[in-house]
Motif scaffolding. Structure first.
Motif, short mmCIF file in Angstrom:
data_model
loop_
_atom_site.label_atom_id
_atom_site.label_comp_id
_atom_site.label_asym_id
_atom_site.label_seq_id
_atom_site.Cartn_x
_atom_site.Cartn_y
_atom_site.Cartn_z
N PRO A 140 -66.25 22.29 10.55
CA PRO A 140 -66.01 22.88 11.10
C PRO A 140 -67.74 23.68 11.24
O PRO A 140 -67.96 24.49 10.54
CB PRO A 140 -64.99 23.76 12.08
CG PRO A 140 -64.07 22.98 10.66
CD PRO A 140 -64.94 21.89 9.54
N GLY A 141 -68.26 24.73 12.75
CA GLY A 141 -69.38 24.81 12.46
C GLY A 141 -70.23 24.67 12.26
O GLY A 141 -71.24 25.11 12.11
N ALA A 142 -70.48 22.74 12.44
CA ALA A 142 -71.39 21.85 11.53
C ALA A 142 -71.46 20.80 12.83
O ALA A 142 -71.39 19.53 12.30
CB ALA A 142 -71.56 21.91 10.29
N PRO A 143 -71.96 21.63 14.00
CA PRO A 143 -71.99 20.27 15.27
C PRO A 143 -73.48 19.77 14.76
O PRO A 143 -73.78 20.20 14.16
CB PRO A 143 -72.11 20.44 16.36
CG PRO A 143 -72.64 22.30 15.86
CD PRO A 143 -72.07 22.74 14.52
N VAL A 144 -73.20 18.54 15.49
CA VAL A 144 -74.86 17.07 15.22
C VAL A 144 -74.73 16.94 17.63
O VAL A 144 -73.86 16.39 17.11
CB VAL A 144 -74.59 16.41 14.38
CG1 VAL A 144 -75.60 15.48 14.25
CG2 VAL A 144 -74.16 16.61 12.51
N ILE A 145 -76.04 17.86 17.44
CA ILE A 145 -76.26 17.11 18.36
C ILE A 145 -77.56 16.18 18.37
O ILE A 145 -77.67 15.59 18.09
CB ILE A 145 -77.22 18.41 18.95
CG1 ILE A 145 -78.89 18.67 18.69
CG2 ILE A 145 -76.38 20.41 18.96
CD1 ILE A 145 -79.38 19.74 19.38
N ASP A 146 -76.68 15.06 19.58
CA ASP A 146 -77.99 14.64 20.81
C ASP A 146 -77.84 12.82 19.12
O ASP A 146 -79.05 12.08 19.53
CB ASP A 146 -79.42 14.56 20.91
CG ASP A 146 -79.55 15.80 21.57
OD1 ASP A 146 -78.38 16.13 22.65
OD2 ASP A 146 -80.31 16.97 21.17
#
Ligand code: GLY
Length: 348
Positions: free
Chosen positions: A327-333
């Protein structure tokens, strides 16, 4: 952009004070609304916001039917016939469809006039009214034309939620769960607890916190070039699930499809990024309380994959997703293997 959040003073009273200020001394106000907000929201609005009492009203079809180029053209014609000028201000009273259309109309009219969003749905308050994305649908495809055009003011008054059937809140709750998860907010747990409880409630503070997080994400990347992609968490799966449900003749609302998509994205995050499995399981429990979870066959998952291959966020022939490390650490693309997607869908 100013955002008026729920607090001790009624948001509409604060809006009224702002509109009496110098910045609006030459403004004429045009309220864009649909039949629902005309019936349920207009009276409380003008009762509390004096400067809007003499506004002209422009009614548009409710829902996606309002986001058609022909409707935008009709609104521009009404504005011209009424002598609207560059000081005119468009006031969007409604959910995401009204603010998408009204924002688009404002962005193009006289090469850009100001607009104010007054969201009346939870999706609008938590997401759609904030961030300056405006859109029309073209040829049956959603959001194909649009501008980034930031509203002058977003005024969030949760009192408007009383005018909605409780079922309508579900889409917004999924949006709030997404926002709290990607931001690592302390409010994620209490929102889950509330939704699993006997009498789910949505305190205005929670809605305000969600709107503030969305606003901060937008401020950091107003043109959606990078970090704002975190808001797409659950959406690559969600859009495909929404299209698939429509194809099957059992349409799911956008918010519910994204809610189910988030369950798939979290399951994938466990295997791919080492997200704690208990987080994915807890979310699935909450999502299942809010909407029936589907059971997809292998053939269904192939069909959903076909829709995912068309997602506009893909690149270099790869399906790209936002996943969550914690939670709080999304990884994009993140490029996702099709087999991993099949597995996540089958495990729903
Ligand atoms: N609703 C996603 C965004 O505003 O970027």
């Amino acid at each position: 952009m100013k955002i008026i959040l729920p607090s001790s003073t009624a948001p509409l009273r604060r809006l009224s004070r702002m509109l009496k200020g110098k910045a609006y001394s030459e403004a004429r106000f045009f309220i864009i609304l649909d039949e629902n907000t005309y019936q349920h929201c207009l009276a409380p609005l003008v009762a509390q916001v004096e400067p809007l009492q003499m506004s002209e009203l422009i009614e548009v079809p409710a829902g996606e039917a309002g986001k058609e180029p022909a409707i935008a053209a009709q609104v521009w014609e009404s504005l011209c016939e009424s002598g609207a000028d560059r000081h005119s201000v468009i006031v969007n009273l409604g959910g995401g469809c009204v603010s998408d259309l009204g924002g688009f109309v404002a962005a193009a009219f006289k090469r850009g006039v100001r607009h104010i969003n007054i969201p009346t749905t939870l999706v609008g308050m938590a997401d759609a009214a904030i961030g300056g994305k405006t859109a029309l649908n073209i040829g049956g495809f959603k959001n194909q034309a649009g501008f980034f055009h930031q509203p002058d003011i977003v005024c969030i008054d949760p009192e408007f939620l009383q005018t909605l059937p409780p079922d309508e809140l579900t889409d917004g709750v999924f949006e709030m769960l997404k926002t709290f998860l990607i931001a690592g907010s302390d409010l994620y747990g209490p929102l889950c607890d509330s939704m699993l409880g006997v009498n789910p409630t949505l305190p205005p503070d929670m809605i305000a916190a969600c709107a503030e997080i969305k606003n901060a994400v937008v401020k950091a990347d107003p043109y959606d070039l990078g970090t704002r992609h975190i808001l797409n968490f659950g959406h690559t799966f969600g859009h495909a699930i929404e299209a698939f449900s429509l194809q099957q003749g059992t349409p799911l609302s956008h918010g519910r499809a994204v809610g189910i998509g988030m369950a798939a994205a979290l399951a994938l995050s466990v295997g791919k990024l080492g997200l704690n499995a208990a987080i994915a399981e807890r979310y699935r429990e909450v999502a299942a309380r809010l909407t029936p979870m589907p059971h997809y066959s292998l053939a269904d998952s192939e069909n959903i994959l076909r829709f995912m291959r068309q997602d506009k966020k893909n690149a270099a022939g790869e399906i790209r997703c936002v996943l969550l490390k914690e939670p709080g650490a999304p990884v994009i693309d993140l490029a996702i293997d099709e087999n991993e997607i099949r597995q996540a869908l089958l495990r729903l």
